[in-house]
Design an enzyme around this catalytic site. Structure first.
Site, short mmCIF file in Angstrom:
data_model
loop_
_atom_site.label_atom_id
_atom_site.label_comp_id
_atom_site.label_asym_id
_atom_site.label_seq_id
_atom_site.Cartn_x
_atom_site.Cartn_y
_atom_site.Cartn_z
N HIS A 99 57.23 -51.60 109.28
CA HIS A 99 57.35 -52.92 108.69
C HIS A 99 58.71 -53.55 109.02
CE1 HIS A 99 53.72 -52.08 106.35
NE2 HIS A 99 53.72 -53.35 105.96
N TRP A 108 46.45 -49.38 99.25
CA TRP A 108 46.95 -49.03 100.58
C TRP A 108 45.95 -48.17 101.35
CZ3 TRP A 108 50.49 -51.74 102.70
CH2 TRP A 108 51.49 -52.34 101.93
N TYR A 123 49.25 -37.29 108.05
CA TYR A 123 49.21 -36.69 106.72
C TYR A 123 48.62 -35.27 106.76
CZ TYR A 123 48.15 -36.12 101.75
OH TYR A 123 48.08 -35.64 100.47
#
Length: 524
Positions: free
Chosen positions: A448, A407, A423
């Site tokens: 998604h 990822w 993050y």
């Protein structure tokens, strides 16, 4: 004198070799490794031996074994089998070629079986007719054009902030409203208009293909708005950082090369660069909107020129792989999905597993082709056209030995955005690394589901659950699997995981639309 001259000549011959060779003393008492001066430590003159007769450590042992009568014809030695891990053998190129040949042959058989069973289903005209049939009724394209409103709104807000007309709180409020509407507006349009995504599904292959491509239109429009949301969020953050830095250090940032309207210094050989708020222009913002990146900067690296040969190759790849994707979807994917509806309706687990495995190969092949088409051909085409210098759109994700590494490396633009704007700010606010990673996967799961459920006009958790399942899977692979086993686990999750989600959505879409519309009729 003649003997002394002969010895000197031999000593010179020894020096000319340039190496320390074993020599034998004249008196024959012992052998020593003589240096280039031709004398031993005792000072005795030595003679040169034949270099071909100089035994190494291994040759001495070999000579001793040969002298033994029983070992003269020996053909064995201590060694491991090549396939043993202790052998240190690593050249499996032939095995890789064999795997490729077997893969080609097995897929050729599937291709012939598909042709014999369904005939030729590839119809490029069918896709083109969806756009030509009613060229003035293209809501997905109109939806993309309307996105310019949100771009102009973001630029207006930043201009007001740069001159002090808006306070930081007011600017944050306006940006928040603009970003929220950017995500919600296309959802409303897609759910309201039936022409973007049809509500009815029949079992005819042509109708299934039409539904698939129209659903793809809605998903593409939502994808454009998702990318625009991420870009405008980055634009907001970077300009805010510029304002904060301008108070501490004036003119600390350089002008973006994307603003080519500023003259360049030819004498110094360097380009002028902008300082905030000189970057808050319509030209600069639209360059960023079309650039193949999600992270805004005032200094984008630029390539020196446009390479026409490179540009044409990428364009050819885009056209070729687009047609290949459409053809494989019509010929391979849609018949399998169509034949999977009956087992899904009856909840026949063995048949469902068989359909899952049948769907895994074409689905994965389409995913790989899409990856190359989008991340290599399309993004490089755009980057070359805009002379955008940073071409790192992906890394070696195919060598991933952990889920986390995959990822982090298969989609570099999204990874950079998440790291920079999501993050790291979470870590600075005191959130732990584990919670920060979980929050990143949660945001990814939301988008998604956003890109799948809305075009299909049904809220189902399969894409969301698939992304959240990556967290325990990543922990398991990192904890218990290493090396090739971890890489195999990553590939298995890609090959099997995606078809499971596809079948889940097909089942729910079939139950929701076909069974209700057909009053309980089933497929044959």
């Amino acid at each position: 004198m003649e003997e002394t001259g002969a010895l000197i000549r031999k000593r010179r011959a020894t020096i000319s070799t340039g190496k320390c060779v074993p020599l034998k003393q004249v008196n024959g008492r012992s052998e020593v490794d003589e240096s280039v001066n031709g004398r031993s430590d005792s000072g005795n003159i030595v003679t040169k031996r034949n270099v071909s007769d100089l035994p190494s450590t291994t040759s001495k042992e070999r000579k001793k074994r040969i002298n033994v009568p029983s070992d003269r014809q020996s053909c064995h030695r201590l060694q491991e089998s090549l396939l043993s891990s202790a052998s240190g053998y690593r050249n499996y190129r032939g095995v890789l070629n064999w795997c490729v040949v077997m893969l080609v042959l097995s897929n050729a058989r599937l291709f012939l079986e598909n042709l014999l069973k369904y005939g030729i289903l590839v119809d490029p005209i069918q896709v083109v007719s969806l756009f030509i049939k009613d060229p003035y009724n293209m809501p997905a394209a109109c939806l993309v054009i309307v996105s310019n409103v949100f771009i102009v709104a973001a630029l207006y807000t930043e201009r007001r902030l740069s001159v002090g007309c808006f306070s930081e709180r007011v600017g944050l409020l306006v940006h928040s409203i603009n970003l929220s509407v950017t995500l919600c507006f296309p959802v409303t349009i897609v759910l309201m208009l039936k022409s973007i995504t049809p509500d009815h599904l029949s079992l005819d292959v042509d109708c299934v293909a039409t539904v698939s491509f129209l659903t793809l239109g809605g998903a593409s429009a939502l994808g454009v708005y998702t990318v625009l949301f991420l870009k405008l969020y980055s634009y907001k953050d970077v300009n805010k950082w510029c304002r904060e830095m301008s108070h501490a250090k004036a003119r600390s940032l350089a002008r973006s090369l994307s603003c080519s309207s500023i003259p360049r210094s030819r004498e110094s050989g360097q380009d002028y660069q902008v300082s905030y708020p000189g970057n808050v222009t319509l030209r600069d913002l639209y360059y960023f909107v079309f650039a193949p990146t999600l992270c805004y900067e005032l200094n984008f690296p630029r390539s020196p020129r446009i390479r026409m040969s490179f540009l044409l190759r990428r364009l050819f790849e885009m056209l070729f792989f687009t047609q290949l994707l459409v053809g494989l979807t019509q010929q391979w994917m849609i018949p399998i999905i169509q034949s999977s509806m009956k087992p899904l309706e009856d909840m026949d687990l063995p048949m469902m597993m068989e359909r899952l495995l049948r769907l895994a190969v074409p689905n994965h092949l389409l995913w790989l082709i899409f990856f190359y088409w989008f991340f290599h051909s399309s993004l490089n085409f755009i980057a070359e056209l805009l002379q955008f210098g940073d071409r790192e759109f992906y890394r070696d994700w195919w060598n991933s030995e952990t889920i986390t590494y995959f990822w982090q490396n298969w989609n570099i633009p999204v990874h950079k955005w998440c790291l920079r704007h999501f993050y790291k700010p979470l870590l600075k606010s005191g959130v732990s690394k584990w919670l920060g990673q979980s929050a990143v996967f949660l945001a990814s799961a939301f988008f998604h589901e956003y890109l799948v459920s809305v075009p299909l006009k049904m809220l189902r958790p399969w894409a969301f659950m698939g992304m959240m399942a990556q967290l325990p899977l990543a922990w398991f692979v990192a904890r218990f699997l290493r090396g090739n086993y971890g890489n195999a686990a990553v590939w298995l999750s890609l090959i099997i995981g995606q078809p499971i989600a596809v079948l889940m959505y097909v089942h729910d879409y079939y139950v929701l639309h076909y069974r209700e519309g057909s009053a309980g009729g089933g497929p044959e």
